[in-house]
Design an enzyme around this catalytic site. Structure first.
Site, mmCIF file in Angstrom:
data_model
loop_
_atom_site.group_PDB
_atom_site.id
_atom_site.type_symbol
_atom_site.label_atom_id
_atom_site.label_comp_id
_atom_site.label_asym_id
_atom_site.label_seq_id
_atom_site.Cartn_x
_atom_site.Cartn_y
_atom_site.Cartn_z
ATOM 1 N N GLY A 16 -0.864 -1.302 -3.619
ATOM 2 C CA GLY A 16 -0.968 0.132 -3.342
ATOM 3 C C GLY A 16 -0.062 0.641 -2.240
ATOM 4 O O GLY A 16 -0.206 1.790 -1.801
ATOM 5 N N GLU A 20 -1.470 -8.094 -2.723
ATOM 6 C CA GLU A 20 -0.815 -8.221 -4.033
ATOM 7 C C GLU A 20 -0.051 -6.938 -4.360
ATOM 8 O O GLU A 20 -0.470 -6.170 -5.206
ATOM 9 C CB GLU A 20 -1.830 -8.570 -5.135
ATOM 10 C CG GLU A 20 -3.230 -8.120 -4.853
ATOM 11 C CD GLU A 20 -4.264 -8.448 -5.909
ATOM 12 O OE1 GLU A 20 -4.384 -9.632 -6.267
ATOM 13 O OE2 GLU A 20 -4.965 -7.523 -6.354
ATOM 14 N N GLY A 66 2.774 -4.500 -5.964
ATOM 15 C CA GLY A 66 3.534 -4.426 -7.200
ATOM 16 C C GLY A 66 4.688 -3.462 -7.018
ATOM 17 O O GLY A 66 5.835 -3.864 -6.785
ATOM 18 N N ARG A 67 4.372 -2.170 -7.079
ATOM 19 C CA ARG A 67 5.382 -1.122 -7.038
ATOM 20 C C ARG A 67 6.352 -1.256 -5.869
ATOM 21 O O ARG A 67 7.571 -1.199 -6.053
ATOM 22 C CB ARG A 67 4.679 0.249 -6.959
ATOM 23 C CG ARG A 67 5.613 1.437 -7.153
ATOM 24 C CD ARG A 67 4.877 2.767 -6.950
ATOM 25 N NE ARG A 67 3.756 2.935 -7.841
ATOM 26 C CZ ARG A 67 3.818 3.443 -9.079
ATOM 27 N NH1 ARG A 67 4.978 3.847 -9.557
ATOM 28 N NH2 ARG A 67 2.731 3.552 -9.821
ATOM 29 N N CYS A 84 11.921 14.252 -29.372
ATOM 30 C CA CYS A 84 11.595 15.586 -29.866
ATOM 31 C C CYS A 84 10.235 16.015 -29.334
ATOM 32 O O CYS A 84 9.290 16.214 -30.088
ATOM 33 C CB CYS A 84 11.609 15.590 -31.385
ATOM 34 S SG CYS A 84 13.147 14.919 -32.040
ATOM 35 N N TYR A 143 6.899 -0.162 -12.993
ATOM 36 C CA TYR A 143 6.200 0.777 -13.879
ATOM 37 C C TYR A 143 7.220 1.692 -14.565
ATOM 38 O O TYR A 143 7.050 2.908 -14.610
ATOM 39 C CB TYR A 143 5.169 1.600 -13.095
ATOM 40 C CG TYR A 143 4.156 0.766 -12.352
ATOM 41 C CD1 TYR A 143 3.134 0.110 -13.026
ATOM 42 C CD2 TYR A 143 4.232 0.603 -10.972
ATOM 43 C CE1 TYR A 143 2.212 -0.675 -12.351
ATOM 44 C CE2 TYR A 143 3.315 -0.181 -10.287
ATOM 45 C CZ TYR A 143 2.303 -0.816 -10.981
ATOM 46 O OH TYR A 143 1.398 -1.588 -10.300
#
Ligand SMILES: *Cc1c(COP(=O)(O)O)cnc(C)c1O
Length: 346
Positions: free
Chosen positions: A194, A226, A228-229, A294, A322
């Site tokens: 986070g 942990e 991620g981003r 479209c 992500y």
């Protein structure tokens, strides 16, 4: 380097991953959080080259499905894995990770063996968070107490929580203390990911040094994070070419190859993806950058200032987490992007 790739880009968009930059970033994160166990949350980007670059810097990987578990185990046999995620199947529960993150008393009952952390869901103040992970994740404190009372075949090693994303170091340290207060003395504590990534200001980096210091100050013997981003967002670029520029009912649009079926991040986050233009220049105007899908939702960036001409290449930054892996690549049957792995962007 990115300029060379931009000059050679054809009509198929490309992802470019700067593995040298990722390696240096991961080394900095590792140094800043010494004394804290570092696991990478694979769901942010499971690309094998990315995982291989991160592997020497991390104590383990956090996986959230049987698929991720198998993918990472095959790449790094023997590496420590923490297996979390709500809704594990019977086959998921037969796998043998270093730690299971148990999400319910029923899941604990179903485990025949293994070492587990109990995932707690705390209703805490997460003001400023981009996403509060409330709802079905983990267990409230009464359910955690219930797990501790039950006879279990698996061994309870501690607690785990992942409560919010998009928080700064001070807010995340405060949250970590709240989580650690729910552990018993001597237990392991995993406080999740986070760490904030600022898409509006890519230079505004998460303060890993302050976070490492804050976490060490909690005095928990085995403390794990942990991310991620904030590990992989910065190392990825999505290169696409301008096909057309036109003004419709007064609004200027640039139509680019590819679309949000390749780079889903701006749609899911509701933001303008930051970018650099490799092009022929001219005056900047307010323009909306869209893809080839479209649907009016296929927008990379809305009413931003740029000088764009057909044939120019737009390199969207912060496309390493992500991004491709959460996209629906087969929408409209356009070609998949190419992938290039380079060492050293400008
Ligand atoms: C997604 C997730 C993470 C990583 O979160 P980031 O916001 O990408 O840092 C860590 N732990 C768990 C349990 C997650 O679900």
């Amino acid at each position: 380097m990115i300029a060379d790739l931009a000059a050679r880009l054809g009509d198929v968009p490309a992802y470019v991953y700067d593995l040298a930059a990722l390696d240096a970033h991961a080394a900095r994160v590792r140094a800043a959080t010494s004394g804290i166990e570092l696991y990478y949350a694979v769901k942010a980007n499971p690309d094998p080259a990315i995982l291989r670059t991160l592997e020497p810097h991390v104590d383990g990987f956090e996986v959230s499905s049987g698929g991720e578990f198998d993918h990472v185990s095959a790449l790094f046999p023997g590496k420590r894995l923490a297996f979390g995620g709500p809704g594990k199947t019977a086959s998921d529960l037969t796998r043998r990770p270093y730690r299971f993150h148990v999400e319910s008393p029923r899941e604990l009952d179903l485990l025949e063996s293994g070492d587990v952390l109990l995932r707690v869901n705390l209703r805490t103040e997460t003001a400023g968070a981009a996403l509060a992970m409330s709802g079905p994740f983990g267990m409230d404190p009464a359910m955690v107490a219930e797990c501790r009372r039950r006879p279990a075949k698996a061994r309870i090693r501690g607690i785990h929580a992942h409560l919010a994303s998009g928080l700064d170091a001070a807010a995340l340290t405060g949250l970590a203390k709240t989580i650690a207060d729910h552990a018993r003395p001597g237990e392991e504590v995993c406080v999740g990911g986070g760490m904030a990534v600022d898409y509006a200001d890519p230079a505004n980096l998460f303060d890993w040094a302050a976070y490492g210091e804050g976490l060490r100050g909690l005095g928990v013997q085995t403390l794990r994070i942990e991310p991620g981003r904030a590990m992989t967002a910065y190392c990825g670029w999505y290169l696409t070419k301008v096909l057309d520029v036109k003004r419709v009912h007064g609004e200027l649009f640039a139509i680019l190859t590819g679309g949000t079926h390749h780079l889903r991040t701006p749609v899911t986050k509701g933001h303008d993806q930051p970018f650099t233009v490799f092009g022929s220049g001219g005056p900047e105007e307010e323009v909306t950058l869209v893809g080839q899908l479209c649907t009016p939702k296929d927008v990379f960036a809305r009413r931003v200032r740029a000088a764009l001409n057909p044939g120019d290449v737009v390199a969207f930054a912060m496309a390493g987490a992500y991004a491709y892996n959460i996209s629906h690549h087969d929408f409209l049957m356009h070609p998949k992007p190419e992938f290039h792995y380079v060492s050293g962007m400008p």
